[in-house]
Design a protein around this motif. Structure first.
Motif, PDB file in Angstrom:
ATOM      1  N   LEU A 145      -1.798 -18.934 -35.164  1.00 47.75           N
ATOM      2  CA  LEU A 145      -2.702 -18.550 -34.645  1.00 47.75           C
ATOM      3  C   LEU A 145      -2.497 -17.984 -33.417  1.00 47.75           C
ATOM      4  N   VAL A 146      -2.931 -16.570 -32.844  1.00 54.06           N
ATOM      5  CA  VAL A 146      -2.561 -15.824 -31.576  1.00 54.06           C
ATOM      6  C   VAL A 146      -3.683 -15.974 -30.878  1.00 54.06           C
ATOM      7  N   ALA A 147      -3.982 -15.554 -29.752  1.00 49.29           N
ATOM      8  CA  ALA A 147      -5.230 -15.033 -28.796  1.00 49.29           C
ATOM      9  C   ALA A 147      -4.926 -14.977 -27.262  1.00 49.29           C
ATOM     10  N   ASN A 148      -4.394 -13.826 -27.177  1.00 50.04           N
ATOM     11  CA  ASN A 148      -3.965 -13.052 -26.060  1.00 50.04           C
ATOM     12  C   ASN A 148      -5.542 -12.683 -25.764  1.00 50.04           C
ATOM     13  N   GLU A 149      -6.114 -13.103 -24.507  1.00 44.24           N
ATOM     14  CA  GLU A 149      -6.583 -12.850 -23.248  1.00 44.24           C
ATOM     15  C   GLU A 149      -8.153 -12.637 -24.064  1.00 44.24           C
ATOM     16  N   LEU A 150      -8.066 -13.333 -25.061  1.00 39.13           N
ATOM     17  CA  LEU A 150     -10.303 -13.299 -25.982  1.00 39.13           C
ATOM     18  C   LEU A 150     -10.429 -14.356 -25.355  1.00 39.13           C
ATOM     19  N   PHE A 151     -10.445 -15.729 -24.680  1.00 37.96           N
ATOM     20  CA  PHE A 151     -11.362 -16.535 -24.397  1.00 37.96           C
ATOM     21  C   PHE A 151     -12.162 -16.114 -22.462  1.00 37.96           C
ATOM     22  N   ASP A 152     -11.027 -15.517 -22.261  1.00 41.04           N
ATOM     23  CA  ASP A 152     -11.848 -14.927 -21.109  1.00 41.04           C
ATOM     24  C   ASP A 152     -12.899 -13.838 -21.514  1.00 41.04           C
ATOM     25  N   ALA A 153     -12.819 -13.714 -22.173  1.00 40.91           N
ATOM     26  CA  ALA A 153     -14.318 -12.798 -22.714  1.00 40.91           C
ATOM     27  C   ALA A 153     -15.473 -13.480 -22.575  1.00 40.91           C
ATOM     28  N   LEU A 154     -14.950 -14.731 -23.829  1.00 40.66           N
ATOM     29  CA  LEU A 154     -16.354 -15.414 -23.990  1.00 40.66           C
ATOM     30  C   LEU A 154     -17.114 -15.626 -23.201  1.00 40.66           C
ATOM     31  N   PRO A 155     -18.467 -15.698 -23.114  1.00 42.48           N
ATOM     32  CA  PRO A 155     -19.507 -15.812 -22.505  1.00 42.48           C
ATOM     33  C   PRO A 155     -19.462 -17.669 -21.196  1.00 42.48           C
ATOM     34  N   VAL A 156     -19.502 -17.149 -20.484  1.00 40.97           N
ATOM     35  CA  VAL A 156     -20.121 -18.954 -19.176  1.00 40.97           C
ATOM     36  C   VAL A 156     -21.370 -18.694 -18.997  1.00 40.97           C
ATOM     37  N   ARG A 157     -21.187 -20.091 -19.296  1.00 42.65           N
ATOM     38  CA  ARG A 157     -22.624 -20.440 -18.251  1.00 42.65           C
ATOM     39  C   ARG A 157     -22.217 -20.718 -16.272  1.00 42.65           C
ATOM     40  N   GLN A 158     -23.903 -20.771 -15.599  1.00 42.43           N
ATOM     41  CA  GLN A 158     -22.956 -20.772 -14.081  1.00 42.43           C
ATOM     42  C   GLN A 158     -24.161 -21.717 -14.034  1.00 42.43           C
ATOM     43  N   PHE A 159     -23.539 -22.508 -12.727  1.00 41.39           N
ATOM     44  CA  PHE A 159     -24.081 -23.729 -12.314  1.00 41.39           C
ATOM     45  C   PHE A 159     -23.991 -23.987 -10.813  1.00 41.39           C
ATOM     46  N   GLU A 160     -25.028 -24.306 -10.272  1.00 45.88           N
ATOM     47  CA  GLU A 160     -25.277 -23.737  -8.752  1.00 45.88           C
ATOM     48  C   GLU A 160     -25.533 -25.675  -8.010  1.00 45.88           C
ATOM     49  N   LYS A 161     -24.664 -25.838  -6.963  1.00 50.67           N
ATOM     50  CA  LYS A 161     -25.084 -27.433  -6.508  1.00 50.67           C
ATOM     51  C   LYS A 161     -26.154 -27.055  -5.448  1.00 50.67           C
ATOM     52  N   ARG A 162     -27.374 -28.022  -5.451  1.00 51.81           N
ATOM     53  CA  ARG A 162     -28.615 -27.277  -3.971  1.00 51.81           C
ATOM     54  C   ARG A 162     -28.296 -29.010  -3.964  1.00 51.81           C
ATOM     55  N   ASP A 163     -28.622 -29.828  -3.003  1.00 55.20           N
ATOM     56  CA  ASP A 163     -29.486 -30.805  -2.126  1.00 55.20           C
ATOM     57  C   ASP A 163     -28.990 -31.576  -3.091  1.00 55.20           C
ATOM     58  N   GLY A 164     -27.669 -31.739  -3.624  1.00 55.11           N
ATOM     59  CA  GLY A 164     -27.113 -33.208  -4.455  1.00 55.11           C
ATOM     60  C   GLY A 164     -27.669 -32.316  -5.393  1.00 55.11           C
ATOM     61  N   THR A 165     -28.108 -31.893  -6.042  1.00 48.38           N
ATOM     62  CA  THR A 165     -28.892 -31.463  -7.730  1.00 48.38           C
ATOM     63  C   THR A 165     -27.685 -30.066  -8.128  1.00 48.38           C
ATOM     64  N   TRP A 166     -27.515 -30.173  -9.200  1.00 50.36           N
ATOM     65  CA  TRP A 166     -27.200 -29.169 -10.302  1.00 50.36           C
ATOM     66  C   TRP A 166     -28.094 -28.095 -10.596  1.00 50.36           C
ATOM     67  N   PHE A 167     -28.360 -26.816 -10.742  1.00 49.00           N
ATOM     68  CA  PHE A 167     -29.262 -25.918 -11.614  1.00 49.00           C
ATOM     69  C   PHE A 167     -28.575 -25.093 -12.135  1.00 49.00           C
ATOM     70  N   GLU A 168     -28.744 -23.714 -13.443  1.00 51.48           N
ATOM     71  CA  GLU A 168     -28.351 -23.144 -13.721  1.00 51.48           C
ATOM     72  C   GLU A 168     -28.738 -22.314 -12.452  1.00 51.48           C
ATOM     73  N   ARG A 169     -27.731 -21.189 -13.169  1.00 48.20           N
ATOM     74  CA  ARG A 169     -27.784 -19.864 -12.201  1.00 48.20           C
ATOM     75  C   ARG A 169     -28.152 -18.935 -13.774  1.00 48.20           C
ATOM     76  N   MET A 170     -29.069 -18.081 -12.993  1.00 48.78           N
ATOM     77  CA  MET A 170     -29.831 -17.017 -14.296  1.00 48.78           C
ATOM     78  C   MET A 170     -29.735 -15.888 -13.797  1.00 48.78           C
ATOM     79  N   VAL A 171     -29.549 -14.818 -14.842  1.00 48.96           N
ATOM     80  CA  VAL A 171     -29.856 -13.324 -13.841  1.00 48.96           C
ATOM     81  C   VAL A 171     -31.781 -13.234 -14.829  1.00 48.96           C
TER      82      VAL A 171
END
Ligand SMILES: C[S@@+](CC[C@H](N)C(=O)[O-])C[C@H]1O[C@@H](n2cnc3c(N)ncnc32)[C@H](O)[C@@H]1O
Length: 350
Positions: A145-171
């Motif tokens: 199996l070969v995968a070139n520049e596939l994984f970078d295109a898959l969706p990521v969730r993002q999280f931000e740390k504030r006051d010692g706690t992680w929160f999900e970043r949303m749109v």
């Protein structure tokens, strides 16, 4: 017809902000099914589009792994996320140097975009190729199996740390357009040292990439084979906002014109390797080292010699783009996932 911006806006107005991964999934689905994004006239270019040498050397790698598997009469030779089909075309041309491998190879392309699948049909016209839409639809048997520049295109969730706690970043959205907003408290699935990062840190998790790596790992534990993943990203899990948009080869605001720019994020190779257990992970090593070990300098010299001065300069320029540290050579990495009992893949050392 409603545009992607309009349908996203409606979705957010009705249900509230969506995750960055949901935004990215919607944008990528629209993007890859509405254009051919590659090359000078498109938004970005990839290693196989830069030089035929990339696909040829991957073809050589596949032929060597096929020999490591005991030269089976039939092997599933698959590429996931094949773009224009250029890599597979170059791979198969190079594989002609090992006729029994070419004869054994049952070629499969895993592609979610009907538009790009049609483009691949053009590139690979005259070859015996099969298509499917997901990894789990591939037939049983020894696998390459070969995968070139596939994984970078898959969706990521993002999280931000504030006051010692992680929160999900949303749109979310305003009258003016889309915007990042802070979402619910979250517990990102990341190593403890990453979670200990200071306030203000951003972390990313690509659940779809991990799930795919898990499926590949399970399969390689059941049936012999190897997967070669080449992409840009980091060796160890870490923090950082790596989400980026490219349009016409320039950086573009991530939330502007959804579905009309290429959205990618750095691949977290550590998490992919972990998800693929019990398959064994080899590397990642830099793309520059990988291609050098497979003989790119020799191949470039051969191609340069066969053409005139202008061709030679072009070939050497292409090679430098692929392997130089300040080009793709260091940022891009190669990771091999292998059935646990197999020896080191070609180009990889312990
Ligand atoms: C950045 S392009 C890479 C193309 C090609 N590998 C190259 O190097 O030129 C990403 C490719 O993955 C496809 N793709 C995106 N998500 C996918 C998924 N979940 N499964 C299979 N293919 C996918 C896209 O349609 C496109 O063909």
């Amino acid at each position: 017809m409603e545009s992607l911006s309009q349908s996203l806006r409606r979705r957010i107005e009705q249900g509230g902000p969506i995750t960055v991964a949901d935004y990215m999934a919607e944008a990528a689905g629209h993007y890859y099914n509405s254009r051919d994004p590659f090359g000078a006239a498109g938004d970005f270019t990839t290693a196989p589009e830069i030089s035929q040498m990339f696909g040829e050397l991957v073809g050589l790698w596949c032929a060597m792994v096929w020999q490591m598997l005991g030269s089976p009469d039939r092997v599933v030779l698959a590429e996931i996320g094949p773009g224009r089909g250029t890599l597979m075309n170059d791979l198969l041309r190079a594989a002609a140097a090992v006729p029994p491998f070419l004869k054994a190879a049952e070629v499969w392309l895993v592609e979610t975009s009907p538009r790009l699948a049609a483009r691949q049909r053009q590139t690979l016209a005259g070859r015996d190729v099969n298509w499917c839409e997901s990894f789990d639809q591939l037939p049983d048997g020894p696998l390459l199996l070969v995968a070139n520049e596939l994984f970078d295109a898959l969706p990521v969730r993002q999280f931000e740390k504030r006051d010692g706690t992680w929160f999900e970043r949303m749109v979310g959205c305003t009258e003016q357009g889309f915007e990042f907003v802070i979402g619910p408290q979250a517990q990102p699935d990341l190593p403890a040292d990453v979670l200990d990062a200071p306030d203000g840190s951003v972390a990313e998790v690509c659940a779809q990439g991990r799930e795919l790596a898990k499926q590949i790992g399970r399969r390689l534990n059941r049936q012999p084979g190897m997967a070669l993943v080449v992409d840009y990203g980091h060796v160890r899990s870490g923090t950082g906002d790596t989400l980026q948009a490219l349009s016409r080869h320039r950086f573009h605001a991530v939330l502007e014109t959804p579905g009309n720019a290429d959205l990618t994020a750095h691949v977290d190779f550590q998490s992919l390797a972990a998800a693929a257990v019990p398959a064994r992970a080899w590397g990642p090593m830099t793309q520059g080292d990988f291609l050098r070990l497979l003989g790119i300098e020799t191949r470039a010299a051969m191609l340069a010699q066969a053409g005139g001065e202008k061709v030679a300069a072009e070939i050497m320029g292409q090679m430098r783009r692929l392997i130089d540290a300040d080009e793709m050579g260091t940022l891009f990495k190669a990771l091999a996932l292998a059935s646990p009992t197999l020896a080191a893949p070609p180009g990889f050392v312990c």
